[in-house]
Design an enzyme around this catalytic site. Structure first.
Site, PDB file in Angstrom:
ATOM      1  N   GLY A 103      -8.077   2.185  -1.929  1.00  0.00           N
ATOM      2  CA  GLY A 103      -7.665   2.885  -3.138  1.00  0.00           C
ATOM      3  C   GLY A 103      -6.157   2.965  -3.226  1.00  0.00           C
ATOM      4  O   GLY A 103      -5.435   2.471  -2.364  1.00  0.00           O
ATOM      5  N   GLY A 105      -3.281   4.296  -2.397  1.00  0.00           N
ATOM      6  CA  GLY A 105      -2.830   5.217  -1.361  1.00  0.00           C
ATOM      7  C   GLY A 105      -1.414   5.707  -1.534  1.00  0.00           C
ATOM      8  O   GLY A 105      -1.015   6.696  -0.914  1.00  0.00           O
ATOM      9  N   LYS A 125       4.829   3.577  -7.703  1.00  0.00           N
ATOM     10  CA  LYS A 125       4.444   3.232  -6.338  1.00  0.00           C
ATOM     11  C   LYS A 125       5.400   3.939  -5.384  1.00  0.00           C
ATOM     12  O   LYS A 125       6.608   3.740  -5.436  1.00  0.00           O
ATOM     13  CB  LYS A 125       4.512   1.721  -6.118  1.00  0.00           C
ATOM     14  CG  LYS A 125       4.084   1.301  -4.709  1.00  0.00           C
ATOM     15  CD  LYS A 125       4.092  -0.204  -4.558  1.00  0.00           C
ATOM     16  CE  LYS A 125       3.679  -0.620  -3.151  1.00  0.00           C
ATOM     17  NZ  LYS A 125       3.686  -2.097  -2.998  1.00  0.00           N
ATOM     18  N   ASP A 137       1.464   8.086   4.366  1.00  0.00           N
ATOM     19  CA  ASP A 137       2.137   9.274   3.839  1.00  0.00           C
ATOM     20  C   ASP A 137       2.296   9.220   2.325  1.00  0.00           C
ATOM     21  O   ASP A 137       2.856  10.134   1.728  1.00  0.00           O
ATOM     22  CB  ASP A 137       3.511   9.447   4.496  1.00  0.00           C
ATOM     23  CG  ASP A 137       4.400   8.217   4.351  1.00  0.00           C
ATOM     24  OD1 ASP A 137       4.120   7.380   3.469  1.00  0.00           O
ATOM     25  OD2 ASP A 137       5.366   8.092   5.125  1.00  0.00           O
ATOM     26  N   GLY A 138       1.829   8.143   1.704  1.00  0.00           N
ATOM     27  CA  GLY A 138       1.900   8.043   0.260  1.00  0.00           C
ATOM     28  C   GLY A 138       3.257   7.654  -0.283  1.00  0.00           C
ATOM     29  O   GLY A 138       3.422   7.496  -1.492  1.00  0.00           O
ATOM     30  N   ARG A 188       6.081   0.091 -11.765  1.00  0.00           N
ATOM     31  CA  ARG A 188       5.492  -1.213 -12.046  1.00  0.00           C
ATOM     32  C   ARG A 188       4.787  -1.199 -13.397  1.00  0.00           C
ATOM     33  O   ARG A 188       4.224  -0.178 -13.802  1.00  0.00           O
ATOM     34  CB  ARG A 188       4.490  -1.586 -10.942  1.00  0.00           C
ATOM     35  CG  ARG A 188       5.040  -1.405  -9.540  1.00  0.00           C
ATOM     36  CD  ARG A 188       4.201  -2.105  -8.493  1.00  0.00           C
ATOM     37  NE  ARG A 188       2.881  -1.512  -8.301  1.00  0.00           N
ATOM     38  CZ  ARG A 188       2.054  -1.886  -7.314  1.00  0.00           C
ATOM     39  NH1 ARG A 188       2.408  -2.855  -6.493  1.00  0.00           N
ATOM     40  NH2 ARG A 188       0.873  -1.316  -7.176  1.00  0.00           N
ATOM     41  N   ASP A 264      -8.259  -6.654  -2.113  1.00  0.00           N
ATOM     42  CA  ASP A 264      -7.738  -5.506  -2.851  1.00  0.00           C
ATOM     43  C   ASP A 264      -6.339  -5.763  -3.392  1.00  0.00           C
ATOM     44  O   ASP A 264      -5.800  -4.933  -4.126  1.00  0.00           O
ATOM     45  CB  ASP A 264      -7.749  -4.249  -1.982  1.00  0.00           C
ATOM     46  CG  ASP A 264      -6.941  -4.412  -0.706  1.00  0.00           C
ATOM     47  OD1 ASP A 264      -7.346  -5.222   0.136  1.00  0.00           O
ATOM     48  OD2 ASP A 264      -5.909  -3.733  -0.545  1.00  0.00           O
ATOM     49  N   ASN A 265      -5.748  -6.915  -3.059  1.00  0.00           N
ATOM     50  CA  ASN A 265      -4.438  -7.290  -3.586  1.00  0.00           C
ATOM     51  C   ASN A 265      -4.529  -8.459  -4.565  1.00  0.00           C
ATOM     52  O   ASN A 265      -3.534  -9.123  -4.825  1.00  0.00           O
ATOM     53  CB  ASN A 265      -3.488  -7.673  -2.444  1.00  0.00           C
ATOM     54  CG  ASN A 265      -3.130  -6.490  -1.572  1.00  0.00           C
ATOM     55  OD1 ASN A 265      -3.177  -5.344  -2.013  1.00  0.00           O
ATOM     56  ND2 ASN A 265      -2.775  -6.749  -0.334  1.00  0.00           N
ATOM     57  N   ASP A 274       1.259  -6.524  -5.920  1.00  0.00           N
ATOM     58  CA  ASP A 274       1.472  -5.958  -4.578  1.00  0.00           C
ATOM     59  C   ASP A 274       2.399  -6.820  -3.738  1.00  0.00           C
ATOM     60  O   ASP A 274       1.984  -7.516  -2.813  1.00  0.00           O
ATOM     61  CB  ASP A 274       0.142  -5.746  -3.854  1.00  0.00           C
ATOM     62  CG  ASP A 274      -0.663  -4.620  -4.476  1.00  0.00           C
ATOM     63  OD1 ASP A 274      -0.064  -3.768  -5.146  1.00  0.00           O
ATOM     64  OD2 ASP A 274      -1.881  -4.596  -4.306  1.00  0.00           O
TER      65      ASP A 274
END
Length: 505
Positions: A103, A105, A125, A137-138, A188, A264-265, A274
């Site tokens: 997900g 993140g 992002k 840590d996001g 983005r 996922d990319n 990404d």
């Protein structure tokens, strides 16, 4: 390149920075597709980089970033009016292994805006923790944010399908990676951030209703012509195969390595998405691995087309419940997947012939092209410089080949190849002047080499963002000579060979 993403699609009527009328169609899918949350404020933010070209897509003038509200907004400190921020959930295969739920993140979708450049989703992002951050840590760091910002815009100006980057906002807030670095947020833009992994998520959880809902959403908003087909979902797979083949052919033709082609990319629209451990080839090595974390070389330059096909196989598997029942569904998927190989072969042949200034297709083209790449690989000839310099080859004057010939270790091997190349050019009546112009239109002089990005990053750490601005300017005209920036086309310095990029960001 999508029609809405071409520079000529952007209206000259631009406005100062201000509120955008935002919508969020993705939010309409329902709560099982995402988690609503707000960005975490970034302390004492400052502007690191800004793309006026990307701002035009949203209708803002090149002066937009001078508005003090701009930095606060894209640091995540001030909400965009009408925004509905959310982090989406998806799953995926990472390095060929099923990773389960993933997900956004470190990313938040703020919403989407209609601008003179079309409809664009706006995503931050590095905006803080989400329920999908896992052990992260996001946050994003300045280093990776600058690379993504420059990489996105450089790829667009090369003509490669890609997400865009509006800006980078920095902060002195500490972020721990291998060392302590500082935080940043990159904004983005994309028509959609839906990935293969979104479909895999609902397939893996046996949520066929949500899978169908997502597929319908994707078709309705991005591939509406699929509705006219007997099986719209099978048509969707075919469209994604086609778009992905064109994308990867673009990558191979400009010497771009993605570095982390996990499912996922992979964009459902066939966009480069990404920008993590990516890189452009310097000395040509068919087995070059740009990602230091890729210890098995899964995502090497030469492997990218096969990996893309493997990823499409995973997407097809996820879509199987929409194709029909049992073996019949599998047979339908198997009938569509080969479209990728056919389309990729056509696209890469077209692009490689163009790089060599060949106007016509002949049976021996593959032998000619592969022969050059073999010589390049053996001598680690610089990818970008070789094709750019080859445009100066004189058809009737082999004695003038010294500049090109000296790039190769096997000079006699190059002489033999050049003789075959000249014969091929004569066969189609090629002329030096016209061929040189055509080749320079498809063979860039400037690409975002790792050492150029590294220099900009090192200066940015000292609060000097001038090199970020200069690189953005140079890379916006990659096919032009730009004599005042000649040094940006130089071979990499010796220290560049020690640079490493990895999945850490």
């Amino acid at each position: 390149m999508p029609a809405s993403d071409r520079p000529d699609a952007v209206s000259p009527s631009l406005k100062p920075f201000g509120p955008l009328p935002l919508a969020n169609r993705f939010a309409g899918l329902g709560a099982e597709f995402y988690t609503r949350l707000s960005p975490q404020p970034l302390p004492d933010p400052y502007l690191v980089g800004f793309s006026a070209d990307a701002a035009r897509l949203l209708g803002w003038s090149p002066d937009a970033a001078r508005d003090p509200r701009f930095v606060a907004t894209f640091a995540g400190n001030t909400p965009l009016p009408g925004g509905d921020p959310l982090a989406s959930v998806y799953s995926g295969h990472q390095f060929g292994v099923w990773a389960g739920q993933l997900g956004d993140g470190r990313a938040l979708l703020l919403g989407e805006a209609d601008g003179p450049g079309g409809r664009w989703e706006i995503q931050l992002k590095g905006s803080g923790l989400t329920p999908y951050s896992r052990m992260g840590d996001g946050r994003a760091v300045l280093r990776s944010s600058i690379r993504e910002f420059l990489g996105s815009e450089a790829m667009f100006h090369l003509g490669v399908p890609t997400t865009r980057a509006l800006c980078v906002i920095g902060s002195d807030a500490p972020v721990r990676r291998e060392t302590i670095e500082t935080a940043a947020v990159v904004t983005r833009l994309s028509p959609s951030f839906i990935r293969f992994g979104h479909f895999e998520h609902f397939w893996a959880n046996d949520r066929h209703d949500a899978l169908r809902q997502l597929a319908d959403f994707t078709i309705d908003h991005h591939y509406p012509h699929c509705r006219d087909q007997a099986n719209p979902y099978l048509a969707l797979l075919g469209e994604v195969c086609d778009a992905t083949a064109e994308l990867v052919a673009h990558w191979q033709a400009v010497g771009f390595c993605h570095g982390v082609m996990n499912t996922d990319n992979m964009s459902i629209l066939g966009l480069t998405i990404d920008y993590g451990p990516f890189g452009f080839l310097d000395g040509f090595n068919a087995h070059h691995v740009c990602n230091h974390s890729d210890t098995q070389g899964r995502y090497a330059y030469q492997a990218q087309p096969n990996v893309a096909y493997w990823n499409l196989f995973c997407l097809a598997q996820a879509l199987l419940p929409l194709f029909g029942e049992g073996e019949a569904a599998i047979e339908k998927a198997q009938s569509v997947l080969p479209l990728f190989k056919t389309r990729f072969a056509e696209e890469i042949d077209l692009r490689m012939r163009a790089k060599l200034g060949l106007r016509e297709s002949h049976a021996d083209d593959e032998t000619l092209i592969n022969g050059l790449f073999r010589l390049m690989h053996e001598g680690r000839v610089d990818f970008t410089r070789l094709f750019r310099t080859l445009a100066a080859l004189e058809l009737e004057n082999p004695a003038a080949d010294a500049r090109i010939r000296d790039m190769f270790i096997d000079r006699e091997g190059f002489d033999a190849w050049a003789a075959n190349y000249r014969a091929r050019l004569r066969h189609e009546g090629s002329t030096d002047a016209k061929r040189a112009v055509a080749m320079r239109l498809v063979n860039p002089k400037y690409v975002l080499r790792n050492h150029l990005a590294e220099i900009a990053i090192r200066q940015a750490r000292e609060k000097d963002f001038s090199e970020v601005d200069t690189l953005l300017r140079v890379l916006s005209r990659p096919y032009d000579e730009q004599p005042e920036f000649e040094r940006y086309a130089d071979l990499p310095p010796d220290w560049a060979g020690q640079l490493e990029v990895s999945c850490s960001s």
